[in-house]
Structure formats: structure tokens, C-alpha cells
Design an enzyme around this catalytic site. Structure first.
Site, PDB file in Angstrom:
ATOM      1  N   CYS A  43       0.822  -1.208   0.000  1.00 41.30           N
ATOM      2  CA  CYS A  43       0.000   0.000   0.000  1.00 41.30           C
ATOM      3  C   CYS A  43       0.857   1.259   0.000  1.00 41.30           C
ATOM      4  CB  CYS A  43      -0.939  -0.004   1.200  1.00 41.30           C
ATOM      5  SG  CYS A  43      -2.014   1.438   1.263  1.00 41.30           S
ATOM      6  N   CYS A  48      -1.408   1.728  -3.043  1.00 41.21           N
ATOM      7  CA  CYS A  48      -2.429   2.758  -2.841  1.00 41.21           C
ATOM      8  C   CYS A  48      -1.878   4.180  -2.802  1.00 41.21           C
ATOM      9  CB  CYS A  48      -3.186   2.502  -1.535  1.00 41.21           C
ATOM     10  SG  CYS A  48      -3.518   0.785  -1.145  1.00 41.21           S
ATOM     11  N   LYS A  51      -0.043   5.428  -6.067  1.00 37.96           N
ATOM     12  CA  LYS A  51      -1.081   5.493  -7.104  1.00 37.96           C
ATOM     13  C   LYS A  51      -1.964   6.722  -6.899  1.00 37.96           C
ATOM     14  CE  LYS A  51      -4.836   3.741  -6.265  1.00 37.96           C
ATOM     15  NZ  LYS A  51      -5.829   2.775  -5.751  1.00 37.96           N
ATOM     16  N   TYR A 179      -9.536  -3.107 -10.513  1.00 36.67           N
ATOM     17  CA  TYR A 179      -9.142  -1.822  -9.921  1.00 36.67           C
ATOM     18  C   TYR A 179      -7.917  -1.227 -10.613  1.00 36.67           C
ATOM     19  CZ  TYR A 179     -11.736  -2.607  -5.424  1.00 36.67           C
ATOM     20  OH  TYR A 179     -12.662  -2.804  -4.446  1.00 36.67           O
ATOM     21  N   GLU A 183      -7.882   2.151 -13.043  1.00 31.54           N
ATOM     22  CA  GLU A 183      -7.294   3.332 -12.404  1.00 31.54           C
ATOM     23  C   GLU A 183      -6.115   3.860 -13.214  1.00 31.54           C
ATOM     24  OE1 GLU A 183      -8.431   2.497  -7.707  1.00 31.54           O
ATOM     25  OE2 GLU A 183      -6.516   1.779  -8.499  1.00 31.54           O
ATOM     26  N   HIS A 437     -27.088  22.163   1.233  1.00 32.61           N
ATOM     27  CA  HIS A 437     -27.211  22.696  -0.126  1.00 32.61           C
ATOM     28  C   HIS A 437     -26.356  23.941  -0.303  1.00 32.61           C
ATOM     29  CE1 HIS A 437     -29.229  23.455  -3.950  1.00 32.61           C
ATOM     30  NE2 HIS A 437     -29.350  24.718  -3.569  1.00 32.61           N
ATOM     31  N   GLU A 442     -25.905  16.015  -0.955  1.00 30.22           N
ATOM     32  CA  GLU A 442     -27.311  16.137  -0.565  1.00 30.22           C
ATOM     33  C   GLU A 442     -28.204  15.180  -1.358  1.00 30.22           C
ATOM     34  OE1 GLU A 442     -29.469  19.784  -1.835  1.00 30.22           O
ATOM     35  OE2 GLU A 442     -27.613  20.277  -2.907  1.00 30.22           O
TER      36      GLU A 442
END
Length: 467
Positions: A43, A48, A51, A179, A183, A437, A442
Site C-alpha cells: 500500500c 495505494c 497510485k 481496480y 485506475e 445545499h 445532498e
């Protein structure tokens, strides 16, 4: 040679192993951790984190384009791959030092070496030293799947080699549909590398919700990525500074490099598992029970080396819980229900819980709430990209079974929504929440009140945990 005694030996300095070692030491155990490379594991070092740096870099391409729509003058921005790689490497080195330092501060003894089981309670290092402990954890993670057919081709690489390329290739073929493949397709295309994605399946991201898979495929094509589905590469041929990739449909694709992203396998080679009697599966994964215990008493395994849910936070949770059970007298176990995940493409994909297809296999009827619209930020410009929100509930109880999103910051939203789903939230709970908002988030609390109701075509089988 006499063995140095510990209470706990961890083989592997990645996310799961580091967490287990540190927590065990905090509980008062004498802990050793053995790592052949750098602390932080896949990772931090080659997964991760680097990347995500590249993903951030690639998204400036879209930001520069939209900046003009908001009145900014952005003249011919230039990208420099070498600068990105150098800055990335500096940050990775800093993080690796933090991992090692935190282990040492906790009282863990670090061994920078390769390790091999020497029986049920001993570990031999490649320098000849012998360590002994009644409890041993294997947390060596996974490694990219490689084939002998392309091992000698310098221009055929995996994600690990891509991070260290001296310069950005003008073109790249990426093989795979998971993945890593999608990616890197997104980020490389935006950084200026003409990208073709080749995948043997009928649609990318197998196992994800079908609508999001389709939506992302459309976004890839809109970004200029060539997407070839139901396609395999039959052979490679080197041609001066390029590769020729011969496809099963008789066509030839040329590119400067080919990134093989066809999956990862458990990193169990050379660990001496067979000699110690540790059972493994067909892919080399270490078989464990709920308590992370292998078939050999005192030998445990967590993380990707077990090939269950191969996500960094899952490995961390497994390592933490194991240390708490072994040395903290706590009867705690990981909870694998409703684990959120994100695919850091552009647009981003976030998901938690069941897909529409999985939900129909578990309950007699579901209700699907969805919204697809153009984000407010894009309405000043020419972007036609649309976001997708999708909520799946049990038609009888209104309990939320799954939430899926394709759009900016999907991962951030899904992380928070996962908390509500873990607490058993219903659609009515979201409806009672006042919207913030203007925001994209939302939409989760303003989704329409007339859902699509879908009846299962067959009796639902016995329930299985949410993924």
C-alpha cells in the site's frame, strides 16, 4: 545456533503486519517483525499511496480545462513526469521511516531480512539468524500475477515497475479490467499517455454494480481511452522502441509499453509453508479460520496473503484484532459486513454493501433509487460528464442494502454513508435528514420517493454477509 526468543514474530512489514506487531507490543509482548524490503508494504511503497499521488496529478488536466470556464487564464500547462516521480519517492521514503520509527517506539525489534518458517515455532532469516516464538504471524501480502511468456520483455511491466519508469511512455496498452487496470488507464490518459485497455470480459470491474460498470466504461471512452472488451492478447512481438500486441480478433495494436494488470496472487513463495505443514489453497493463499489461525497451532495469517477481502483497511483490522485476542485478552473479531471500497478512476467509483444483482439473490424484492445528473461545477463549461447515485433497499423493511456512486469524491461520501449502513439505516432515515445545499452529497437524502421495485425471479437463497 541458539534462537533469539520472542512472544510474537511477524513476517511481513506491510499494513496488517505492522499493525499487529505494534498492538501486540503495546499489550506488553516481546515482538519481532521481519521485512525483506521496506516497511509499509504494498500500500505505502508500491500501491495505494503512490497510485493516489498519480491520480491527483492526472486530475489537474480536467481542472485546467474547467478553470477557463470559471474565468481563469491557464496558458499551455505542461506536465513533467520526472518531477512527479521524484516528489512521490521522497514522500514514500518519509512514510517508510514513520512506519519503522513507530514500530521501534512501541518496542518492536526490526529485522530487515528474508524469513522462512523453520518449524511451527521458529523462523530462520536469510543471514542465518534464528528466531523463536510460540506465535508467528504471516502477513506478506500479495504480488502482481506474472506469466513466464512475457518475463523477458522489458516493455511488458506490472504496476510495480510503472511507478519507477524514468519517463512517461507516449502510449500504453493495459491488460485487465479490475481496480488497477481502470485506475491506471484513467490517470495515464490524462497525463498524456495514449491508452488502450484490453480486457477479456464483457465489461470492466467484474463484481461491481452493473450500472456503475457501464457508466464508468462510457466515461473511459469519453476521456479518449480505447476500450477493447472480449479481447485477449495472443502474443507479443518487440519492434525497435515499441511492442506489437497480436489480439485474438486478428488485429495488431502497437504501444511503447504494456501494463499487465491481470490480478494479484498471495505472496507465499519461499516462506517454507510446506515444510511447516501450513495448508494453502489453489492460488497459494494461506487458509485460515475466523481467528486468522492456520491449520498449524500458533501460526496465523492476515491480509492479502489469505486472499479474502484484499483491501488495506481489512488487513489492518485483521492484524489489530489478532493482536488484541492473543495479547490483550479481548474476544474481538473483524466484521466483514458492508466493507466500503472505492476505485480511484476519473470519475471516481464508490460502493458499499450489495449490488443490485447480489441484493436480489438475498431478499424477495428490492427497491432501487437512482439519480443521474450533471454536477453543478460542470454546468459552466462544456463537460458532459454525469454523476450516478444509486441506493438499494429491502422492499419489505426499507433497510439500505447497498449504496453506489460514480462521480467526484465518491469514495469520501461512501465512507461516511457506510457508517449509516452499518448501523442498519433505512431509506426513511435518509429522508428525515435535512440536505446540505448546494452539494452533491445532498443527493443521498433527496433521492426520489418513487423507486423502481424489482421482484426476485427465484426464491432467495440463504443469506450471506454483505461484502
Amino acid at each position: 545456533m541458539s534462537a533469539t526468543a520472542f512472544d510474537f514474530i511477524v513476517i511481513g512489514g506491510g499494513s496488517g503486519g505492522v499493525r499487529a506487531a505494534r498492538i501486540a507490543a503495546n499489550h506488553g509482548a516481546r515482538v519481532a517483525i521481519v521485512e525483506a524490503d521496506r516497511f509499509g508494504g504494498t500500500c505505502v511503497i508500491r500501491g495505494c499511496i503512490p497510485k493516489k499521488f498519480m491520480v491527483y496529478a492526472s486530475r489537474f488536466a480536467d481542472e485546467f480545462a474547467s478553470a477557463r470556464d470559471y474565468g481563469w487564464s491557464v496558458e499551455a500547462p505542461q506536465f513533467d513526469w520526472a518531477t512527479l516521480v521524484a516528489n512521490k519517492n521522497r514522500q514514500i521514503a518519509r512514510l517508510e521511516n514513520i512506519y519503522a520509527s513507530n514500530l521501534e517506539k512501541a518496542g518492536v525489534q526490526l529485522f530487515r531480512a528474508r524469513a522462512r518458517l523453520a518449524g511451527a515455532q521458529q523462523v530462520r532469516l536469510d543471514d542465518g539468524r534464528l528466531l523463536r516464538a510460540p506465535r508467528i504471524l504471516i502477513a506478506t501480502g500479495g504480488t502482481p500475477y506474472r506469466q513466464a511468456a512475457w518475463a523477458g520483455l522489458a516493455r511488458v511491466i506490472t504496476s510495480e515497475e510503472l511507478f519507477e519508469l524514468p519517463k512517461l511512455p507516449p502510449s500504453m496498452v493495459i491488460v485487465g479490467g479490475g481496480y488497477i487496470a481502470v485506475e491506471f488507464a484513467c490517470l495515464l490518459q490524462r497525463l498524456g499517455c495514449q491508452t488502450t485497455l484490453v480486457y477479456r470480459g464483457e465489461q470492466i470491474l467484474r463484481g461491481f454494480d452493473q450500472e456503475l460498470r457501464q457508466g464508468l466504461a462510457e466515461a473511459l471512452r469519453a476521456a479518449g481511452i480505447t476500450l477493447r472488451l472480449n479481447t485477449v492478447i495472443e502474443r507479443f512481438e518487440s519492434r525497435q522502441d515499441q511492442l506489437e500486441l497480436h489480439l485474438n480478433e486478428g488485429q495488431i495494436v502497437r504501444a511503447h509499453h504494456c501494463l499487465m494488470a491481470i490480478g494479484r496472487v498471495p505472496n507465499t513463495q519461499g516462506l517454507g509453508l510446506a515444510d511447516a505443514g501450513v495448508a494453502v489453497g489453489a492460488r497459494g493463499q494461506i487458509k485460515v479460520d475466523r481467528a486468522a489461525q492456520t491449520n498449524v497451532p500458533g501460526i496465523y495469517a492476515v491480509g492479502d496473503v489469505t486472499d479474502r477481502i484484499n483491501l488495506t483497511p481489512v488487513a489492518i483490522r485483521e492484524g489489530h484484532r489478532l493482536a488484541d485476542r492473543l495479547f490483550g485478552q479481548q474476544a474481538v473479531y473483524p466484521d466483514y459486513e458492508a466493507v466500503p471500497t472505492a476505485v480511484f478512476t476519473t470519475p471516481e467509483l464508490g460502493t458499499v454493501g450489495l449490488t443490485q444483482e447480489q441484493a436480489l439473490a438475498q431478499v424477495p424484492a428490492i427497491e432501487v433509487y437512482r439519480s443521474r445528473f450533471r454536477p453543478l461545477k460542470d454546468t459552466l463549461g462544456s463537460s458532459t460528464q454525469r454523476v450516478l447515485f444509486k441506493l438499494i433497499t429491502d422492499a419489505q423493511t426499507q433497510r439500505i442494502l447497498g449504496a453506489h456512486m460514480l462521480g467526484a469524491d465518491a469514495g469520501e461520501m461512501i465512507q461516511l454513508l457506510a457508517v449509516a449502513i452499518k448501523m442498519g439505516a433505512t431509506k426513511a432515515d435518509l429522508d428525515r435528514t435535512v440536505a446540505l445545499h448546494p452539494s452533491m452529497a445532498e443527493e443521498w437524502v433527496t433521492l426520489g420517493h418513487q423507486p423502481e421495485k424489482i421482484i426476485a425471479t427465484a426464491p432467495a437463497p440463504a443469506a450471506v454477509p454483505l461484502p
